[in-house]
Design a protein around this motif. Sequence first.
Motif, PDB file in Angstrom:
ATOM      1  N   UNK A  79      12.137   4.702 -64.896  1.00  0.00           N
ATOM      2  CA  UNK A  79      13.044   3.648 -65.377  1.00  0.00           C
ATOM      3  C   UNK A  79      13.154   3.689 -66.900  1.00  0.00           C
ATOM      4  N   UNK A  80      12.034   3.848 -67.591  1.00  0.00           N
ATOM      5  CA  UNK A  80      12.048   3.865 -69.053  1.00  0.00           C
ATOM      6  C   UNK A  80      12.813   5.071 -69.604  1.00  0.00           C
ATOM      7  N   UNK A  81      12.566   6.241 -69.054  1.00  0.00           N
ATOM      8  CA  UNK A  81      13.281   7.448 -69.498  1.00  0.00           C
ATOM      9  C   UNK A  81      14.775   7.286 -69.267  1.00  0.00           C
ATOM     10  N   UNK A  82      15.126   6.785 -68.089  1.00  0.00           N
ATOM     11  CA  UNK A  82      16.537   6.609 -67.740  1.00  0.00           C
ATOM     12  C   UNK A  82      17.220   5.650 -68.704  1.00  0.00           C
ATOM     13  N   UNK A  83      16.605   4.505 -68.941  1.00  0.00           N
ATOM     14  CA  UNK A  83      17.207   3.506 -69.830  1.00  0.00           C
ATOM     15  C   UNK A  83      17.275   3.988 -71.272  1.00  0.00           C
ATOM     16  N   UNK A  84      16.260   4.757 -71.695  1.00  0.00           N
ATOM     17  CA  UNK A  84      16.217   5.240 -73.075  1.00  0.00           C
ATOM     18  C   UNK A  84      17.428   6.091 -73.431  1.00  0.00           C
ATOM     19  N   UNK A  85      17.941   6.859 -72.477  1.00  0.00           N
ATOM     20  CA  UNK A  85      19.095   7.724 -72.763  1.00  0.00           C
ATOM     21  C   UNK A  85      20.420   7.110 -72.311  1.00  0.00           C
ATOM     22  N   UNK A  86      20.388   5.841 -71.869  1.00  0.00           N
ATOM     23  CA  UNK A  86      21.618   5.159 -71.482  1.00  0.00           C
ATOM     24  C   UNK A  86      22.031   5.380 -70.042  1.00  0.00           C
ATOM     25  N   UNK A  87      21.086   5.694 -69.168  1.00  0.00           N
ATOM     26  CA  UNK A  87      21.396   5.936 -67.765  1.00  0.00           C
ATOM     27  C   UNK A  87      21.071   4.750 -66.876  1.00  0.00           C
ATOM     28  N   UNK A  88      21.196   4.965 -65.578  1.00  0.00           N
ATOM     29  CA  UNK A  88      20.882   3.952 -64.568  1.00  0.00           C
ATOM     30  C   UNK A  88      20.075   4.606 -63.454  1.00  0.00           C
ATOM     31  N   UNK A  89      19.241   3.800 -62.770  1.00  0.00           N
ATOM     32  CA  UNK A  89      18.460   4.319 -61.649  1.00  0.00           C
ATOM     33  C   UNK A  89      18.282   3.224 -60.616  1.00  0.00           C
ATOM     34  N   UNK A  90      17.944   3.626 -59.382  1.00  0.00           N
ATOM     35  CA  UNK A  90      17.763   2.654 -58.314  1.00  0.00           C
ATOM     36  C   UNK A  90      17.046   3.311 -57.146  1.00  0.00           C
TER      37      UNK A  90
END
Length: 169
Positions: free
Chosen positions: A135-146
């Motif tokens: 989640x942190x890596x995804x958010x850091x680069x402006x992405x989304x996850x689920x």
Amino acid sequence: MDDQGRGPGPRPEGGGKAPREERPPGPLPYEGVWRFTAPAVDASVPQARHAVRDLLVRQGVPVSDDVVQGLLLIVSELVTNAVRHAAVLSPMLAVEVAVGAEWVRVSVEDSHPYRPTALEADHGRTGGRGLLLVREITQEVGGVCDVEHTAAGGKVIWSALPLTVARVV
């Protein structure tokens, strides 16, 4: 996910499309969806990571180094989680890579029905932080996850990242 990476699937804000005047009609040469399966064993973790990296290179995906490194760490974490926590009920796992014009999405699917949640950091424990890291890596680069359930009763965990990291000025 038969949309060849161009459908309405999850992707970072901005819709994953360049303005019409900048984007040629039709799919770009690197757009598509690739899926492979692997046994839920430790050896599948580096194999999945290398397969994703090689795919991005082979397809000529214009992805920044920062995003590649984040994506490969995400793949490692998700496959490791499937091996450690789902292998009893899911001896096989599937890795899917979908690439759109401005985003790349990686997902790991298994047949175990348990839907994990991102745990908060507990400094007294070893492990248990894989989804928090994803989640942190995804958010850091402006992405989304689920995390989503599959029709067969298992789960798929995905992360969609922009091909280039947004620079904050």
